[in-house]
Design a protein around this motif. Structure first.
Motif, PDB file in Angstrom:
ATOM      1  N   ASN A 268       0.918  -1.347   0.062  1.00  9.85           N
ATOM      2  CA  ASN A 268      -0.231   0.056  -0.698  1.00  9.85           C
ATOM      3  C   ASN A 268       0.847   1.544  -0.280  1.00  9.85           C
ATOM      4  OD1 ASN A 268      -2.615  -1.103  -0.462  1.00  9.85           O
ATOM      5  ND2 ASN A 268      -3.013  -1.966   2.261  1.00  9.85           N
ATOM      6  N   ALA A 269       2.122   1.350   0.095  1.00  2.00           N
ATOM      7  CA  ALA A 269       2.854   2.289   0.184  1.00  2.00           C
ATOM      8  C   ALA A 269       3.279   2.693  -0.693  1.00  2.00           C
ATOM      9  CB  ALA A 269       4.320   1.454   0.864  1.00  2.00           C
ATOM     10  N   PHE A 270       3.493   2.301  -1.605  1.00  2.00           N
ATOM     11  CA  PHE A 270       3.040   2.118  -3.703  1.00  2.00           C
ATOM     12  C   PHE A 270       2.275   2.424  -3.754  1.00  2.00           C
ATOM     13  CE2 PHE A 270       7.316   0.722  -1.746  1.00  2.00           C
ATOM     14  CZ  PHE A 270       8.550   1.033  -3.129  1.00  2.00           C
ATOM     15  N   ALA A 271       0.501   1.803  -3.801  1.00  2.00           N
ATOM     16  CA  ALA A 271      -0.735   1.880  -4.212  1.00  2.00           C
ATOM     17  C   ALA A 271      -0.831   3.201  -4.629  1.00  2.00           C
ATOM     18  CB  ALA A 271      -1.386   1.111  -3.767  1.00  2.00           C
ATOM     19  N   SER A 272      -2.045   4.119  -5.533  1.00  2.00           N
ATOM     20  CA  SER A 272      -1.655   4.926  -6.146  1.00  2.00           C
ATOM     21  C   SER A 272      -3.250   4.833  -7.060  1.00  2.00           C
ATOM     22  CB  SER A 272      -0.679   5.703  -7.343  1.00  2.00           C
ATOM     23  OG  SER A 272      -0.203   4.703  -8.468  1.00  2.00           O
ATOM     24  N   GLY A 273      -4.052   4.362  -7.096  1.00  2.00           N
ATOM     25  CA  GLY A 273      -5.431   3.653  -7.264  1.00  2.00           C
ATOM     26  C   GLY A 273      -5.162   3.442  -8.666  1.00  2.00           C
TER      27      GLY A 273
ATOM     28  N   LEU B  66      16.436   1.057 -17.308  1.00  2.00           N
ATOM     29  CA  LEU B  66      15.383  -0.560 -16.527  1.00  2.00           C
ATOM     30  C   LEU B  66      14.733   0.715 -15.040  1.00  2.00           C
ATOM     31  CD1 LEU B  66      15.144  -2.873 -14.826  1.00  2.00           C
ATOM     32  CD2 LEU B  66      17.532  -2.167 -14.684  1.00  2.00           C
ATOM     33  N   VAL B  67      15.695   1.729 -14.881  1.00  2.00           N
ATOM     34  CA  VAL B  67      14.705   2.609 -13.871  1.00  2.00           C
ATOM     35  C   VAL B  67      13.228   3.550 -14.312  1.00  2.00           C
ATOM     36  CG1 VAL B  67      15.516   4.856 -12.430  1.00  2.00           C
ATOM     37  CG2 VAL B  67      17.295   3.390 -12.934  1.00  2.00           C
ATOM     38  N   MET B  68      13.921   3.500 -15.491  1.00  2.00           N
ATOM     39  CA  MET B  68      12.312   3.987 -16.522  1.00  2.00           C
ATOM     40  C   MET B  68      11.328   2.975 -15.974  1.00  2.00           C
ATOM     41  SD  MET B  68      11.364   6.060 -19.499  1.00  2.00           S
ATOM     42  CE  MET B  68      12.738   7.982 -19.784  1.00  2.00           C
TER      43      MET B  68
ATOM     44  N   ARG C 206      14.221   4.607  -0.594  1.00  2.00           N
ATOM     45  CA  ARG C 206      15.472   4.439  -0.384  1.00  2.00           C
ATOM     46  C   ARG C 206      15.978   4.685   0.414  1.00  2.00           C
ATOM     47  NH1 ARG C 206      17.637   1.963  -5.367  1.00  2.00           N
ATOM     48  NH2 ARG C 206      19.077   4.663  -5.610  1.00  2.00           N
ATOM     49  N   PRO C 207      17.308   4.706   0.907  1.00  2.00           N
ATOM     50  CA  PRO C 207      18.029   5.259   2.107  1.00  2.00           C
ATOM     51  C   PRO C 207      18.105   6.817   1.282  1.00  2.00           C
ATOM     52  CG  PRO C 207      18.265   3.072   1.330  1.00  2.00           C
ATOM     53  CD  PRO C 207      17.720   3.156   0.435  1.00  2.00           C
ATOM     54  N   ARG C 208      18.488   7.959   2.124  1.00  2.00           N
ATOM     55  CA  ARG C 208      18.630   9.071   1.569  1.00  2.00           C
ATOM     56  C   ARG C 208      20.194   9.618   2.052  1.00  2.00           C
ATOM     57  NH1 ARG C 208      15.222  13.695   1.778  1.00  2.00           N
ATOM     58  NH2 ARG C 208      16.295  15.723   1.733  1.00  2.00           N
TER      59      ARG C 208
ATOM     60  N   VAL D 218       6.465  -0.151 -11.882  1.00  2.00           N
ATOM     61  CA  VAL D 218       6.477  -1.122 -11.648  1.00  2.00           C
ATOM     62  C   VAL D 218       5.844  -0.307  -9.695  1.00  2.00           C
ATOM     63  CG1 VAL D 218       7.629  -3.109  -9.917  1.00  2.00           C
ATOM     64  CG2 VAL D 218       7.939  -2.683 -12.746  1.00  2.00           C
ATOM     65  N   ALA D 219       6.189   0.660  -9.327  1.00  2.00           N
ATOM     66  CA  ALA D 219       5.916   1.392  -8.165  1.00  2.00           C
ATOM     67  C   ALA D 219       4.479   1.540  -8.848  1.00  2.00           C
ATOM     68  CB  ALA D 219       6.347   2.469  -7.630  1.00  2.00           C
ATOM     69  N   GLN D 220       4.054   1.995  -9.703  1.00  2.00           N
ATOM     70  CA  GLN D 220       2.565   2.518  -9.544  1.00  2.00           C
ATOM     71  C   GLN D 220       1.875   1.312  -9.751  1.00  2.00           C
ATOM     72  OE1 GLN D 220       0.612   5.348 -10.136  1.00  2.00           O
ATOM     73  NE2 GLN D 220      -1.008   4.000 -11.430  1.00  2.00           N
ATOM     74  N   SER D 221       1.892  -0.180 -10.557  1.00  2.00           N
ATOM     75  CA  SER D 221       1.651  -0.905  -9.681  1.00  2.00           C
ATOM     76  C   SER D 221       1.106  -1.389  -8.135  1.00  2.00           C
ATOM     77  CB  SER D 221       2.001  -2.175 -10.745  1.00  2.00           C
ATOM     78  OG  SER D 221       1.812  -2.110 -11.484  1.00  2.00           O
ATOM     79  N   GLY D 222       1.925  -0.505  -7.152  1.00  2.00           N
ATOM     80  CA  GLY D 222       2.164  -1.262  -5.529  1.00  2.00           C
ATOM     81  C   GLY D 222       3.179  -1.911  -5.740  1.00  2.00           C
ATOM     82  N   LEU D 223       4.147  -2.165  -5.968  1.00  3.75           N
ATOM     83  CA  LEU D 223       4.546  -2.694  -5.744  1.00  3.75           C
ATOM     84  C   LEU D 223       6.194  -2.149  -5.757  1.00  3.75           C
ATOM     85  CD1 LEU D 223       5.388  -5.866  -8.925  1.00  3.75           C
ATOM     86  CD2 LEU D 223       4.035  -5.779  -6.780  1.00  3.75           C
ATOM     87  N   ASP D 224       6.706  -3.032  -4.760  1.00  2.00           N
ATOM     88  CA  ASP D 224       8.107  -2.071  -4.343  1.00  2.00           C
ATOM     89  C   ASP D 224       9.237  -2.740  -5.783  1.00  2.00           C
ATOM     90  OD1 ASP D 224      10.690  -1.083  -3.552  1.00  2.00           O
ATOM     91  OD2 ASP D 224      10.581  -1.963  -1.421  1.00  2.00           O
ATOM     92  N   PRO D 225       9.664  -1.330  -6.333  1.00  2.00           N
ATOM     93  CA  PRO D 225      10.565  -1.701  -6.891  1.00  2.00           C
ATOM     94  C   PRO D 225      12.100  -2.561  -6.316  1.00  2.00           C
ATOM     95  CG  PRO D 225       9.687   0.067  -7.195  1.00  2.00           C
ATOM     96  CD  PRO D 225       9.344   0.243  -5.998  1.00  2.00           C
ATOM     97  N   GLU D 226      12.362  -1.941  -5.164  1.00  2.00           N
ATOM     98  CA  GLU D 226      13.935  -2.186  -4.737  1.00  2.00           C
ATOM     99  C   GLU D 226      14.565  -3.025  -4.999  1.00  2.00           C
ATOM    100  OE1 GLU D 226      16.627  -0.460  -3.536  1.00  2.00           O
ATOM    101  OE2 GLU D 226      15.205   0.919  -4.487  1.00  2.00           O
ATOM    102  N   PRO D 227      13.841  -4.362  -4.779  1.00  2.00           N
ATOM    103  CA  PRO D 227      14.227  -6.419  -4.771  1.00  2.00           C
ATOM    104  C   PRO D 227      14.422  -5.989  -6.225  1.00  2.00           C
ATOM    105  CG  PRO D 227      12.469  -5.920  -2.992  1.00  2.00           C
ATOM    106  CD  PRO D 227      12.296  -4.649  -3.511  1.00  2.00           C
ATOM    107  N   TYR D 228      13.770  -5.272  -6.949  1.00  2.00           N
ATOM    108  CA  TYR D 228      13.448  -6.471  -8.485  1.00  2.00           C
ATOM    109  C   TYR D 228      15.076  -4.820  -8.738  1.00  2.00           C
ATOM    110  CZ  TYR D 228       9.632  -7.380  -8.293  1.00  2.00           C
ATOM    111  OH  TYR D 228       7.888  -8.435  -8.575  1.00  2.00           O
ATOM    112  N   ALA D 229      15.222  -3.878  -8.457  1.00  3.41           N
ATOM    113  CA  ALA D 229      16.342  -3.183  -9.050  1.00  3.41           C
ATOM    114  C   ALA D 229      17.895  -4.120  -7.945  1.00  3.41           C
ATOM    115  CB  ALA D 229      16.328  -1.933  -8.413  1.00  3.41           C
ATOM    116  N   ALA D 230      17.432  -4.512  -7.063  1.00  2.00           N
ATOM    117  CA  ALA D 230      19.100  -4.958  -6.062  1.00  2.00           C
ATOM    118  C   ALA D 230      19.244  -6.073  -6.950  1.00  2.00           C
ATOM    119  CB  ALA D 230      19.055  -4.984  -5.017  1.00  2.00           C
TER     120      ALA D 230
END
Length: 328
Positions: free
Chosen positions: A6-11, A245-247, A324-326, A252-264
């Motif tokens: 839900n942190a990523f969900a945006s409708g 890839l970043v684009m 993401r870490p600041r 992926v974030a728009q879909s309610g998924l955390d992109p970080e695991p895929y990026a990592a």
């Protein structure tokens, strides 16, 4: 199993078909004839296709002899920007190496009043949105091979274009744009100085030797039984191998998924400075939100679906960056 956060969900993701698409029969007869001349046959059926936001025709065609093709066409006077994109796409697509999974350009028609591109038909479908994990993994794997095939960039008989990245400085220039940004993304206004600082690093971050697609969102991907086909190449530019890839991970974030695991775990980001990724995520959000905030909803020329899509994807990139870490 796909887990939505839900942190990523945006409708819901806006419908991707532009609101000013033309049916085949609405084209001038000269343009229809020009497309048929490229194909060497008579069109007996045309079906308008979803995906993308450009004006004009975007249709799968069936010919009298049973062959199939895809055509896009636009009125230059009604949409000069789209016409310029079509002309550049013809150059880019024609310059891509053999074996790259893109639609084959069969030819073009350009009478200066209308521009049309004709491609071989691709029997595929857009990825389901929100993303399904198995489809997402297919596309992410394909991006590795695509970057490898397009590094170094093939020579194109076309001037380079600026990437569709950055826009915070434009947003900060006027009180009206800042006020509108405050309505759609109040957190971005509070973080505007940070985004401006990240944007200053953009010229150094986008240096690279890979031909990148430059507009890699789900509506520019077709999935067939065997391939991941990337369509619509007018915004291609030369930069780092991981830019597309970043684009895509923004969607992926728009879909309610955390992109970080895929990026990592993605090989294209192995060894890449995380701060450079932050710059690209911010620049992607800046381009999308600056474009959306510049649209006048009262103008009949504004496509409300395009405005909603840009806003939604821009906000999704901001949410990804915020978690993401600041580093700055």
């Amino acid at each position: 199993m796909t887990t939505h956060n839900n942190a990523f969900a945006s409708g819901s993701t806006p419908a991707s078909t532009g609101s000013r698409r033309l049916p085949w029969h609405a084209l001038p007869s000269s343009v229809r004839t020009g497309i048929e001349d490229v194909l060497g046959g008579r069109v007996v059926e045309a079906r308008s296709q979803p995906g993308g936001f450009s004006d004009g025709l975007a249709a799968r065609l069936e010919l009298a002899d049973g062959r199939r093709a895809f055509a896009k066409a636009v009125d230059v006077a009604a949409a000069p920007g789209v016409a310029a994109f079509h002309r550049r796409e013809a150059v880019v697509n024609g310059g891509l190496p053999q074996g790259v999974a893109v639609p084959r350009l069969l030819g073009s028609y350009d009478d200066r009043g209308w521009v049309a591109l004709v491609f071989g038909d691709v029997e595929g479908a857009l990825p389901v949105q929100p993303w399904r994990e198995e489809e997402l993994e297919r596309v992410l794997r394909a991006l590795t091979g695509l970057a490898e095939r397009l590094t170094p960039s093939p020579g194109l008989n076309s001037p380079g274009v600026s990437p569709r990245l950055g826009g915070w400085a434009r947003l900060a220039e006027g009180s009206r744009s800042v006020a509108r940004l405050g309505v759609v993304a109040p957190g971005a206004v509070r973080e505007l100085d940070r985004h401006l600082a990240l944007e200053e690093r953009l010229p150094e971050v986008i240096v690279g030797e890979t031909l990148t697609h430059g507009d890699l969102y789900p509506f520019n991907v077709l999935l067939t039984d065997e391939r991941v086909v990337v369509v619509d190449w007018p915004h291609a530019w030369v930069g780092p191998a991981y830019a597309d890839l970043v684009m895509l991970l923004g969607s992926v974030a728009q879909s309610g998924l955390d992109p970080e695991p895929y990026a990592a775990r993605h090989p294209l980001l192995r060894g890449v400075d995380p701060a450079a990724v932050d710059v690209l995520i911010s620049a992607q959000a800046g381009f999308l939100l600056a474009a959306a905030c510049s649209m006048d909803s009262a103008d009949p020329g504004t496509d409300p679906r395009l405005e909603r899509m840009m806003t939604a994807l821009g906000l999704a990139s901001l949410r990804w960056l915020s978690l993401r870490p600041r580093r700055s």
